[in-house]
Design a protein around this motif. Sequence first.
Motif, PDB file in Angstrom:
ATOM      1  N   LEU A  26      47.495  27.543  25.275  1.00  0.00           N
ATOM      2  CA  LEU A  26      47.218  27.023  25.792  1.00  0.00           C
ATOM      3  C   LEU A  26      47.487  28.083  26.933  1.00  0.00           C
ATOM      4  CD1 LEU A  26      44.818  24.693  27.058  1.00  0.00           C
ATOM      5  CD2 LEU A  26      47.267  23.613  28.125  1.00  0.00           C
ATOM      6  N   ASP A  27      48.554  28.820  26.855  1.00  0.00           N
ATOM      7  CA  ASP A  27      48.983  29.344  28.001  1.00  0.00           C
ATOM      8  C   ASP A  27      48.508  30.747  27.900  1.00  0.00           C
ATOM      9  OD1 ASP A  27      51.411  30.150  29.785  1.00  0.00           O
ATOM     10  OD2 ASP A  27      52.181  31.351  28.219  1.00  0.00           O
ATOM     11  N   ARG A  28      48.741  31.477  26.282  1.00  0.00           N
ATOM     12  CA  ARG A  28      47.586  32.565  26.803  1.00  0.00           C
ATOM     13  C   ARG A  28      45.856  32.423  27.246  1.00  0.00           C
ATOM     14  NH1 ARG A  28      50.104  32.712  21.726  1.00  0.00           N
ATOM     15  NH2 ARG A  28      48.403  32.100  20.305  1.00  0.00           N
ATOM     16  N   LEU A  29      45.050  31.088  27.170  1.00  0.00           N
ATOM     17  CA  LEU A  29      43.565  30.679  27.628  1.00  0.00           C
ATOM     18  C   LEU A  29      43.715  30.977  28.740  1.00  0.00           C
ATOM     19  CD1 LEU A  29      42.617  27.709  25.164  1.00  0.00           C
ATOM     20  CD2 LEU A  29      41.193  30.484  25.143  1.00  0.00           C
ATOM     21  N   HIS A  30      44.708  30.209  29.309  1.00  0.00           N
ATOM     22  CA  HIS A  30      45.442  30.143  31.185  1.00  0.00           C
ATOM     23  C   HIS A  30      45.210  31.421  31.973  1.00  0.00           C
ATOM     24  CE1 HIS A  30      46.519  25.721  30.981  1.00  0.00           C
ATOM     25  NE2 HIS A  30      45.139  26.289  31.327  1.00  0.00           N
ATOM     26  N   VAL A  31      46.379  32.149  30.947  1.00  0.00           N
ATOM     27  CA  VAL A  31      46.352  33.934  31.399  1.00  0.00           C
ATOM     28  C   VAL A  31      44.805  34.178  30.883  1.00  0.00           C
ATOM     29  CG1 VAL A  31      47.116  35.969  30.479  1.00  0.00           C
ATOM     30  CG2 VAL A  31      48.795  33.805  30.570  1.00  0.00           C
ATOM     31  N   ARG A  32      43.845  34.212  30.147  1.00  0.00           N
ATOM     32  CA  ARG A  32      43.088  34.931  30.294  1.00  0.00           C
ATOM     33  C   ARG A  32      42.036  34.269  31.366  1.00  0.00           C
ATOM     34  NH1 ARG A  32      38.915  32.762  25.830  1.00  0.00           N
ATOM     35  NH2 ARG A  32      36.956  33.862  26.450  1.00  0.00           N
ATOM     36  N   MET A  33      42.306  33.090  31.707  1.00  0.00           N
ATOM     37  CA  MET A  33      41.333  32.825  32.514  1.00  0.00           C
ATOM     38  C   MET A  33      41.434  32.934  34.392  1.00  0.00           C
ATOM     39  SD  MET A  33      40.567  28.638  33.212  1.00  0.00           S
ATOM     40  CE  MET A  33      42.449  28.539  33.772  1.00  0.00           C
ATOM     41  N   ASP A  34      43.224  33.171  34.190  1.00  0.00           N
ATOM     42  CA  ASP A  34      43.373  33.964  35.019  1.00  0.00           C
ATOM     43  C   ASP A  34      43.024  35.409  35.561  1.00  0.00           C
ATOM     44  OD1 ASP A  34      44.325  31.291  36.716  1.00  0.00           O
ATOM     45  OD2 ASP A  34      46.757  32.593  35.329  1.00  0.00           O
ATOM     46  N   ALA A  35      42.431  35.984  34.356  1.00  0.00           N
ATOM     47  CA  ALA A  35      42.841  37.569  34.527  1.00  0.00           C
ATOM     48  C   ALA A  35      40.663  37.831  34.886  1.00  0.00           C
ATOM     49  CB  ALA A  35      42.367  38.341  33.005  1.00  0.00           C
ATOM     50  N   ALA A  36      39.986  36.466  34.369  1.00  0.00           N
ATOM     51  CA  ALA A  36      38.529  36.414  34.647  1.00  0.00           C
ATOM     52  C   ALA A  36      38.797  36.204  35.663  1.00  0.00           C
ATOM     53  CB  ALA A  36      37.835  36.117  33.383  1.00  0.00           C
ATOM     54  N   ARG A  37      38.952  35.131  36.638  1.00  0.00           N
ATOM     55  CA  ARG A  37      39.157  34.610  37.850  1.00  0.00           C
ATOM     56  C   ARG A  37      39.141  35.868  38.724  1.00  0.00           C
ATOM     57  NH1 ARG A  37      37.380  30.684  40.886  1.00  0.00           N
ATOM     58  NH2 ARG A  37      37.150  31.690  42.957  1.00  0.00           N
ATOM     59  N   ALA A  38      40.301  36.663  38.351  1.00  0.00           N
ATOM     60  CA  ALA A  38      41.197  38.285  39.788  1.00  0.00           C
ATOM     61  C   ALA A  38      39.383  38.947  39.027  1.00  0.00           C
ATOM     62  CB  ALA A  38      41.616  38.840  38.339  1.00  0.00           C
ATOM     63  N   ALA A  39      39.061  39.023  37.790  1.00  0.00           N
ATOM     64  CA  ALA A  39      37.549  40.072  38.620  1.00  0.00           C
ATOM     65  C   ALA A  39      36.559  39.818  38.776  1.00  0.00           C
ATOM     66  CB  ALA A  39      38.001  40.223  35.829  1.00  0.00           C
ATOM     67  N   LEU A  40      36.516  38.106  38.653  1.00  0.00           N
ATOM     68  CA  LEU A  40      35.300  37.590  39.199  1.00  0.00           C
ATOM     69  C   LEU A  40      35.814  37.987  40.763  1.00  0.00           C
ATOM     70  CD1 LEU A  40      32.154  35.958  39.590  1.00  0.00           C
ATOM     71  CD2 LEU A  40      34.175  34.222  39.553  1.00  0.00           C
ATOM     72  N   ASP A  41      36.470  37.915  40.968  1.00  0.00           N
ATOM     73  CA  ASP A  41      36.702  37.851  42.943  1.00  0.00           C
ATOM     74  C   ASP A  41      36.500  39.516  43.201  1.00  0.00           C
ATOM     75  OD1 ASP A  41      37.583  35.292  42.944  1.00  0.00           O
ATOM     76  OD2 ASP A  41      39.534  35.647  42.806  1.00  0.00           O
ATOM     77  N   ALA A  42      36.580  40.242  42.482  1.00  0.00           N
ATOM     78  CA  ALA A  42      36.845  41.765  42.455  1.00  0.00           C
ATOM     79  C   ALA A  42      35.284  42.073  42.362  1.00  0.00           C
ATOM     80  CB  ALA A  42      37.404  42.711  41.631  1.00  0.00           C
ATOM     81  N   GLN A  43      34.368  41.695  41.774  1.00  0.00           N
ATOM     82  CA  GLN A  43      33.238  41.819  41.495  1.00  0.00           C
ATOM     83  C   GLN A  43      31.942  41.002  42.984  1.00  0.00           C
ATOM     84  OE1 GLN A  43      32.371  44.498  40.044  1.00  0.00           O
ATOM     85  NE2 GLN A  43      33.487  44.020  38.384  1.00  0.00           N
ATOM     86  N   LEU A  44      32.747  39.501  43.253  1.00  0.00           N
ATOM     87  CA  LEU A  44      31.981  39.220  44.455  1.00  0.00           C
ATOM     88  C   LEU A  44      32.378  40.340  45.658  1.00  0.00           C
ATOM     89  CD1 LEU A  44      32.832  35.198  43.406  1.00  0.00           C
ATOM     90  CD2 LEU A  44      30.455  37.054  43.331  1.00  0.00           C
ATOM     91  N   LEU A  45      34.048  40.441  45.805  1.00  0.00           N
ATOM     92  CA  LEU A  45      34.329  40.873  46.954  1.00  0.00           C
ATOM     93  C   LEU A  45      33.851  42.551  46.927  1.00  0.00           C
ATOM     94  CD1 LEU A  45      36.617  41.568  49.408  1.00  0.00           C
ATOM     95  CD2 LEU A  45      38.071  42.436  47.950  1.00  0.00           C
ATOM     96  N   ARG A  46      33.250  43.471  46.009  1.00  0.00           N
ATOM     97  CA  ARG A  46      32.970  45.207  45.916  1.00  0.00           C
ATOM     98  C   ARG A  46      31.178  44.273  46.650  1.00  0.00           C
ATOM     99  NH1 ARG A  46      30.719  47.699  41.131  1.00  0.00           N
ATOM    100  NH2 ARG A  46      30.014  49.718  42.053  1.00  0.00           N
ATOM    101  N   ARG A  47      30.915  43.513  45.720  1.00  0.00           N
ATOM    102  CA  ARG A  47      29.163  43.150  46.206  1.00  0.00           C
ATOM    103  C   ARG A  47      29.288  42.550  47.798  1.00  0.00           C
ATOM    104  NH1 ARG A  47      25.637  37.682  44.618  1.00  0.00           N
ATOM    105  NH2 ARG A  47      27.371  36.641  46.136  1.00  0.00           N
ATOM    106  N   ALA A  48      30.376  42.387  48.482  1.00  0.00           N
ATOM    107  CA  ALA A  48      30.265  41.814  49.201  1.00  0.00           C
ATOM    108  C   ALA A  48      30.430  42.900  50.480  1.00  0.00           C
ATOM    109  CB  ALA A  48      30.476  40.865  49.985  1.00  0.00           C
TER     110      ALA A  48
END
Length: 180
Positions: A26-48
């Motif tokens: 579960l901890d690894r899934l949360h880490v993976r989820m946090d990393a995916a959210r950071a990548a999503l935020d980076a892509q959204l920021l790049r698009r904007a």
Amino acid sequence: MTPTLIWILVVLVAIGVYLSWTAGRLDRLHVRMDAARAALDAQLLRRASVTQELATSGVLDPAASIVLYEAAHASRQAEEEQREVAESELSQALRAVFADPAQVEAVREAPGGEAAAHELAEAVRRVPMARRFHNDAVGAARRLREHRKVRWFRLAGHAPFPLAFEMDDEPPAALVERDA
């Protein structure tokens, strides 16, 4: 009596190891989820950012520039609760401005327009992929957190329940088709 205590101890150790393994998963899934959210935020920021850059470059007509700039600015300044709506509005603004293939060609023909259009097409194409990775990680974490053993033994700790990022991320067809 001693063999009974040994078996009870073995069973308790086995249960402890299993719960520890589940908590680590579960901890690894949360880490993976946090990393995916950071990548999503980076892509959204790049698009904007790319959208704002294109809007202020003078390549677009004034009305399209204003629409894109305001939508990109709103998406960058949005609070977390309003982020999905602001990002969806930016997607809609991009589709409205680049709905006509002639508009895309006008951007490409301007000095520096080919590079700007290519960069915007790449940024727009990466957002749905990043959102899909994030939502897949959220789904995996949710499925594990819904198990009784995770709830009963509180293996998730104080981590908030994971939420998917739902937004309109359909790219402008004329922009992406031409660049593909």
